[in-house]
Design a protein around this motif. Structure first.
Motif, PDB file in Angstrom:
ATOM      1  N   ARG A   1       0.836  -1.210   0.000  1.00  0.00           N
ATOM      2  CA  ARG A   1       0.000   0.000   0.000  1.00  0.00           C
ATOM      3  C   ARG A   1       0.868   1.257   0.000  1.00  0.00           C
ATOM      4  NH1 ARG A   1      -4.575  -0.172   4.436  1.00  0.00           N
ATOM      5  NH2 ARG A   1      -5.261   1.677   3.308  1.00  0.00           N
TER       6      ARG A   1
ATOM      7  N   GLN B   1      -3.318  -1.153  -4.587  1.00  0.00           N
ATOM      8  CA  GLN B   1      -4.570  -1.512  -3.929  1.00  0.00           C
ATOM      9  C   GLN B   1      -4.398  -2.931  -3.381  1.00  0.00           C
ATOM     10  OE1 GLN B   1      -7.217   0.552  -3.944  1.00  0.00           O
ATOM     11  NE2 GLN B   1      -8.918  -0.715  -3.225  1.00  0.00           N
TER      12      GLN B   1
ATOM     13  N   ASP C   1      -6.764  -2.678   2.102  1.00  0.00           N
ATOM     14  CA  ASP C   1      -7.805  -1.713   1.739  1.00  0.00           C
ATOM     15  C   ASP C   1      -9.186  -2.306   1.960  1.00  0.00           C
ATOM     16  OD1 ASP C   1      -6.381   0.679   0.530  1.00  0.00           O
ATOM     17  OD2 ASP C   1      -5.477  -0.952  -0.612  1.00  0.00           O
ATOM     18  N   LYS C   2      -9.302  -3.588   1.690  1.00  0.00           N
ATOM     19  CA  LYS C   2     -10.564  -4.313   1.890  1.00  0.00           C
ATOM     20  C   LYS C   2     -10.223  -5.735   2.298  1.00  0.00           C
ATOM     21  CE  LYS C   2     -14.866  -5.750  -0.398  1.00  0.00           C
ATOM     22  NZ  LYS C   2     -15.774  -5.212   0.621  1.00  0.00           N
TER      23      LYS C   2
ATOM     24  N   THR D   1     -20.234   7.769  10.314  1.00  0.00           N
ATOM     25  CA  THR D   1     -19.781   7.903   8.921  1.00  0.00           C
ATOM     26  C   THR D   1     -20.752   8.756   8.120  1.00  0.00           C
ATOM     27  OG1 THR D   1     -18.705   5.731   9.043  1.00  0.00           O
ATOM     28  CG2 THR D   1     -19.135   6.614   6.846  1.00  0.00           C
TER      29      THR D   1
ATOM     30  N   ASP E   1     -20.809   7.042  -1.132  1.00  0.00           N
ATOM     31  CA  ASP E   1     -19.696   7.623  -0.375  1.00  0.00           C
ATOM     32  C   ASP E   1     -19.622   7.037   1.036  1.00  0.00           C
ATOM     33  OD1 ASP E   1     -19.058   9.210  -2.524  1.00  0.00           O
ATOM     34  OD2 ASP E   1     -20.151  10.969  -1.788  1.00  0.00           O
TER      35      ASP E   1
ATOM     36  N   SER F   1     -17.915   3.667   0.838  1.00  0.00           N
ATOM     37  CA  SER F   1     -16.471   3.804   0.621  1.00  0.00           C
ATOM     38  C   SER F   1     -15.753   4.204   1.905  1.00  0.00           C
ATOM     39  CB  SER F   1     -16.195   4.855  -0.464  1.00  0.00           C
ATOM     40  OG  SER F   1     -16.740   4.448  -1.702  1.00  0.00           O
ATOM     41  N   LEU F   2     -16.329   5.148   2.659  1.00  0.00           N
ATOM     42  CA  LEU F   2     -15.694   5.596   3.893  1.00  0.00           C
ATOM     43  C   LEU F   2     -15.752   4.517   4.981  1.00  0.00           C
ATOM     44  CD1 LEU F   2     -14.205   7.781   5.404  1.00  0.00           C
ATOM     45  CD2 LEU F   2     -16.399   8.874   5.939  1.00  0.00           C
TER      46      LEU F   2
ATOM     47  N   LEU G   1     -15.420   1.384   4.476  1.00  0.00           N
ATOM     48  CA  LEU G   1     -14.308   0.475   4.174  1.00  0.00           C
ATOM     49  C   LEU G   1     -12.971   1.055   4.593  1.00  0.00           C
ATOM     50  CD1 LEU G   1     -14.839  -1.289   0.734  1.00  0.00           C
ATOM     51  CD2 LEU G   1     -14.608  -2.316   2.982  1.00  0.00           C
ATOM     52  N   LYS G   2     -12.817   2.359   4.436  1.00  0.00           N
ATOM     53  CA  LYS G   2     -11.560   2.988   4.855  1.00  0.00           C
ATOM     54  C   LYS G   2     -11.400   2.920   6.369  1.00  0.00           C
ATOM     55  CE  LYS G   2     -11.182   6.185   0.955  1.00  0.00           C
ATOM     56  NZ  LYS G   2     -11.242   7.602   0.523  1.00  0.00           N
ATOM     57  N   LYS G   3     -12.516   3.074   7.067  1.00  0.00           N
ATOM     58  CA  LYS G   3     -12.471   3.018   8.524  1.00  0.00           C
ATOM     59  C   LYS G   3     -12.312   1.589   9.037  1.00  0.00           C
ATOM     60  CE  LYS G   3     -15.313   7.117   9.572  1.00  0.00           C
ATOM     61  NZ  LYS G   3     -16.548   7.571  10.260  1.00  0.00           N
TER      62      LYS G   3
ATOM     63  N   PRO H   1     -11.762  -2.080   7.139  1.00  0.00           N
ATOM     64  CA  PRO H   1     -11.619  -2.816   5.880  1.00  0.00           C
ATOM     65  C   PRO H   1     -12.426  -4.112   5.778  1.00  0.00           C
ATOM     66  CG  PRO H   1      -9.484  -2.033   6.623  1.00  0.00           C
ATOM     67  CD  PRO H   1     -10.448  -1.759   7.726  1.00  0.00           C
TER      68      PRO H   1
END
Length: 252
Positions: A110, A115, A133-134, A175, A190, A193-194, A196-198, A200
Motif C-alpha cells: 500500500r 490496492q 484496503d478491503k 460515517t 460515499d 467507501s468511507l 471500508l476505509k475506517k 476494511p
C-alpha cells in the motif's frame, strides 16, 4: 479504473472448497492477471487443491520446508510479491491468507500505491485485516457455496452470519455524519467507501445482506431517499441519521 491484480494464495492455511467463489469475488475488483498458490506440493494436505488449479488457471509454486518450525511458504510468497511489485505489471494485489505474517507485506504494498485486497477466515488477526484496503471473509464465500449446493443447509449458512451490534450502528451513524450536507443527507455510495476505509472488513454480507441498502434499512435508525440521477436511469440513494426523538430504542 480496472485493476490488474496479482492473486497470491497461501496454500498452507486456506481451504480449497470455495476457490471458484473466491475467484468470482476477486473478479469484481479487477482482472487477476497473475494467479499463484504457494505450498509444499509433496505433502498430502494440499491434495484437494491439485484438481482445482487447472480449472481456475492458478499456477502452483513449490516451496519445500527447509527448516522445521519455519514457514517457508510465507517467505516465498513475500519475495514473489516484491518481485511482482517492481515489475510494474499490476496495480493491485489480492493476498489470500489468514496469517498475520503478511501484515507488513500488505502495508508495504500500500505504501507503494498498490490496492490491497485481503481474503481469509474470520480467525485472521486484526493487524493483517486493517493493513488491507478491503478484507473479505472466506466464510461469506462458503455460505454462497452452501446455498448453491443444498438449500437445506440454511442452518450452516446462518452460523456464518454476524449480528449487528451497537458498535456497527455507531460506525454507520458517525460515517453518515462525516459526509452529510447541511440537511443531514449523505450519498450512500460515499458512505460505503468511507466505511471500508475506517474498517476494511466491513461487508454487509457478514450480517446476512447482499448489499448495504437493505442492511441499513433493517436497522431502523436511518432514513433512506431515492433521487433522480441526471446521468443514468439508476436512481441515487441518500441516507441520513434519524433524529433521536424519532428513533425508537428496542427494549430487551
Amino acid at each position: 479504473m480496472n485493476l490488474n491484480l496479482a492473486v497470491l494464495i497461501d496454500g498452507d492455511n486456506i481451504p480449497s472448497a470455495p476457490v471458484k467463489e473466491m475467484m468470482e469475488e476477486i473478479a469484481k475488483y479487477g482482472n487477476p492477471t497473475i494467479k499463484r498458490i504457494y505450498g509444499d506440493w509433496t505433502k498430502p494436505n494440499l491434495s484437494k487443491w491439485k484438481n482445482l488449479l487447472l480449472e481456475n488457471a492458478i499456477t502452483p509454486v513449490q516451496q519445500y520446508g527447509y527448516t522445521t518450525g519455519k514457514n517457508a511458504t510465507d517467505s516465498a510468497m513475500i519475495i514473489d510479491a516484491m518481485d511482482i511489485l517492481y515489475s510494474e505489471k499490476v496495480n493491485g494485489f489480492c493476498l489470500v491468507s489468514s496469517d498475520s505474517d503478511f501484515t507488513r507485506l500488505a502495508t508495504r504494498l500500500r505504501e507503494a500505491g498498490m490496492q490491497v485486497i485481503g481474503i481469509g477466515e474470520k480467525k485472521t488477526p486484526h493487524p493483517f485485516i486493517v493493513a488491507c484496503d478491503k478484507f473479505i471473509y472466506i466464510e461469506i464465500l462458503k455460505s454462497k457455496t452452501d446455498k448453491r449446493d443444498d438449500d437445506s443447509e440454511k442452518d450452516s449458512v446462518r452460523d456464518n452470519v454476524d449480528k449487528i451490534t451497537g458498535k456497527e450502528i455507531k460506525l454507520i451513524s458517525t460515517t453518515i455524519s462525516d459526509l452529510s450536507d447541511d440537511d443531514g443527507w449523505a450519498f450512500l455510495g460515499d458512505v460505503g467507501s468511507l466505511l471500508l476505509k475506517k474498517q476494511p472488513n466491513f461487508d454487509s454480507r457478514n450480517y446476512g445482506f447482499e448489499k448495504l441498502t437493505p442492511l441499513i434499512k433493517s436497522i431502523g435508525n436511518f432514513e433512506l431517499e431515492q433521487r433522480e440521477n441526471p446521468k443514468s436511469r439508476h436512481k441515487l440513494i441518500f441516507v441520513k441519521n434519524k433524529e433521536k426523538s424519532k428513533t425508537r430504542t428496542k427494549k430487551s
